[in-house]
Scaffold this motif. Structure first.
Motif, mmCIF file in Angstrom:
data_model
loop_
_atom_site.group_PDB
_atom_site.id
_atom_site.type_symbol
_atom_site.label_atom_id
_atom_site.label_comp_id
_atom_site.label_asym_id
_atom_site.label_seq_id
_atom_site.Cartn_x
_atom_site.Cartn_y
_atom_site.Cartn_z
ATOM 1 N N GLU A 154 0.690 -1.298 0.150
ATOM 2 C CA GLU A 154 -0.033 -0.022 -0.009
ATOM 3 C C GLU A 154 0.871 1.486 0.060
ATOM 4 N N LYS A 155 1.836 1.241 0.915
ATOM 5 C CA LYS A 155 2.972 2.320 0.779
ATOM 6 C C LYS A 155 3.466 2.592 -0.418
ATOM 7 N N ASN A 156 3.504 1.506 -1.200
ATOM 8 C CA ASN A 156 4.171 1.841 -2.652
ATOM 9 C C ASN A 156 3.171 1.700 -3.615
ATOM 10 N N ASN A 157 1.770 1.738 -3.463
ATOM 11 C CA ASN A 157 0.699 1.629 -4.379
ATOM 12 C C ASN A 157 0.713 0.417 -5.307
ATOM 13 N N VAL A 158 1.112 -0.648 -4.822
ATOM 14 C CA VAL A 158 1.360 -1.901 -5.700
ATOM 15 C C VAL A 158 0.406 -3.086 -5.090
ATOM 16 N N PRO A 159 -0.424 -3.436 -6.106
ATOM 17 C CA PRO A 159 -1.332 -4.543 -5.672
ATOM 18 C C PRO A 159 -0.601 -5.991 -5.329
ATOM 19 N N VAL A 160 -1.096 -6.550 -4.534
ATOM 20 C CA VAL A 160 -0.550 -7.955 -3.907
ATOM 21 C C VAL A 160 -1.406 -8.785 -4.690
ATOM 22 N N ILE A 161 -0.779 -9.599 -5.622
ATOM 23 C CA ILE A 161 -1.380 -10.800 -6.510
ATOM 24 C C ILE A 161 -0.849 -12.252 -5.854
ATOM 25 N N SER A 162 -1.875 -12.965 -5.376
ATOM 26 C CA SER A 162 -1.454 -14.087 -4.734
ATOM 27 C C SER A 162 -1.586 -15.164 -5.193
ATOM 28 N N VAL A 174 -6.167 -13.796 -0.367
ATOM 29 C CA VAL A 174 -6.927 -12.758 -0.827
ATOM 30 C C VAL A 174 -7.905 -12.330 0.391
ATOM 31 N N LYS A 175 -8.539 -13.541 0.925
ATOM 32 C CA LYS A 175 -9.431 -13.179 2.052
ATOM 33 C C LYS A 175 -8.746 -12.357 3.067
ATOM 34 N N ARG A 176 -7.462 -12.617 3.454
ATOM 35 C CA ARG A 176 -6.510 -12.058 4.408
ATOM 36 C C ARG A 176 -5.918 -10.909 3.956
ATOM 37 N N GLY A 177 -6.281 -10.365 2.761
ATOM 38 C CA GLY A 177 -5.641 -9.060 2.482
ATOM 39 C C GLY A 177 -4.992 -8.947 1.232
ATOM 40 N N ALA A 178 -4.509 -9.836 0.427
ATOM 41 C CA ALA A 178 -3.966 -9.653 -0.931
ATOM 42 C C ALA A 178 -5.330 -9.088 -1.863
ATOM 43 N N THR A 179 -4.587 -8.591 -2.936
ATOM 44 C CA THR A 179 -5.369 -7.901 -3.708
ATOM 45 C C THR A 179 -6.449 -8.710 -4.523
ATOM 46 N N ALA A 180 -5.808 -9.825 -5.209
ATOM 47 C CA ALA A 180 -6.685 -10.640 -6.257
ATOM 48 C C ALA A 180 -5.692 -11.732 -6.513
ATOM 49 N N THR A 181 -6.623 -12.805 -7.174
ATOM 50 C CA THR A 181 -5.686 -14.226 -7.500
ATOM 51 C C THR A 181 -6.828 -14.525 -8.747
ATOM 52 N N TYR A 182 -6.178 -15.252 -9.549
ATOM 53 C CA TYR A 182 -6.423 -16.369 -10.385
ATOM 54 C C TYR A 182 -5.800 -17.483 -9.924
ATOM 55 N N GLY A 183 -6.320 -17.972 -8.900
ATOM 56 C CA GLY A 183 -5.451 -19.205 -8.111
ATOM 57 C C GLY A 183 -6.066 -20.317 -7.694
ATOM 58 N N ILE A 184 -5.316 -20.994 -7.058
ATOM 59 C CA ILE A 184 -5.590 -22.387 -6.382
ATOM 60 C C ILE A 184 -6.949 -22.484 -5.614
ATOM 61 N N ASN A 185 -7.812 -23.429 -6.182
ATOM 62 C CA ASN A 185 -8.873 -23.768 -5.075
ATOM 63 C C ASN A 185 -8.384 -24.904 -4.619
ATOM 64 N N TYR A 186 -8.013 -25.114 -3.189
ATOM 65 C CA TYR A 186 -7.337 -26.374 -2.717
ATOM 66 C C TYR A 186 -8.487 -27.651 -2.827
ATOM 67 N N GLU A 244 -11.931 -6.104 -2.493
ATOM 68 C CA GLU A 244 -12.109 -4.703 -3.048
ATOM 69 C C GLU A 244 -11.772 -3.747 -2.280
ATOM 70 N N LYS A 245 -11.667 -4.081 -0.917
ATOM 71 C CA LYS A 245 -11.128 -3.127 0.111
ATOM 72 C C LYS A 245 -9.457 -3.009 -0.272
ATOM 73 N N ALA A 246 -8.784 -4.003 -0.332
ATOM 74 C CA ALA A 246 -7.401 -4.015 -0.576
ATOM 75 C C ALA A 246 -7.126 -3.318 -1.787
ATOM 76 N N ALA A 247 -7.976 -3.771 -2.890
ATOM 77 C CA ALA A 247 -7.712 -3.063 -4.219
ATOM 78 C C ALA A 247 -7.901 -1.432 -4.146
ATOM 79 N N VAL A 259 -4.783 0.385 -3.226
ATOM 80 C CA VAL A 259 -3.734 0.717 -3.996
ATOM 81 C C VAL A 259 -4.100 1.250 -5.466
ATOM 82 N N GLY A 260 -5.442 1.809 -5.471
ATOM 83 C CA GLY A 260 -5.924 2.363 -6.591
ATOM 84 C C GLY A 260 -6.509 1.457 -7.530
ATOM 85 N N VAL A 261 -6.849 0.332 -7.442
ATOM 86 C CA VAL A 261 -7.191 -0.615 -8.463
ATOM 87 C C VAL A 261 -8.853 -0.886 -8.450
#
Length: 105
Positions: free
Chosen positions: A19-27, A33-45, A83-86, A89-91
């Motif tokens: 957030e300080k660097n205005n960079v999204p976190v893609i997990s 993502v639930k814990r604070g990352a911005t988004a993912t097309y990721g693993i469904n365990y 959405e909150k995380a996005a 960082v301006g996403v």
């Protein structure tokens, strides 16, 4: 962000730095993502477990040998959005993305 245990265990600190660097976190997984990352097309365990189980069934039925069974990668990924995380960082996510997402936090 990989699903490395060291990174995931300290996940809550990563979005703060991003957030300080205005960079999204893609997990790599939806739980991050639930814990604070911005988004993912990721693993469904759960889906990964089903795919792994199908491979195990082939071995148990004698249809394949572990040594010769081809290596598989995850065949399906899911979209997760925070959405909150996005916003931090301006996403902005499009309505289409929100409709496609399995979860929007």
């Amino acid at each position: 962000m990989p699903t490395d245990n060291a990174v995931v265990s300290a996940l809550e600190g990563l979005p703060q730095v991003a957030e300080k660097n205005n960079v999204p976190v893609i997990s790599a997984d939806g739980e991050s993502v639930k814990r604070g990352a911005t988004a993912t097309y990721g693993i469904n365990y759960e889906k990964l477990g089903e795919q792994t189980a199908a491979m195990a069934v082939k071995i148990l039925k004698g249809e394949a040998e572990p040594a010769t069974l081809p290596v598989e990668t995850i065949s399906e990924v899911d979209l997760y959005l925070n959405e909150k995380a996005a916003k931090k960082v301006g996403v902005e996510f499009t309505d289409e993305m929100k409709k496609e997402a399995v979860e929007v936090y």
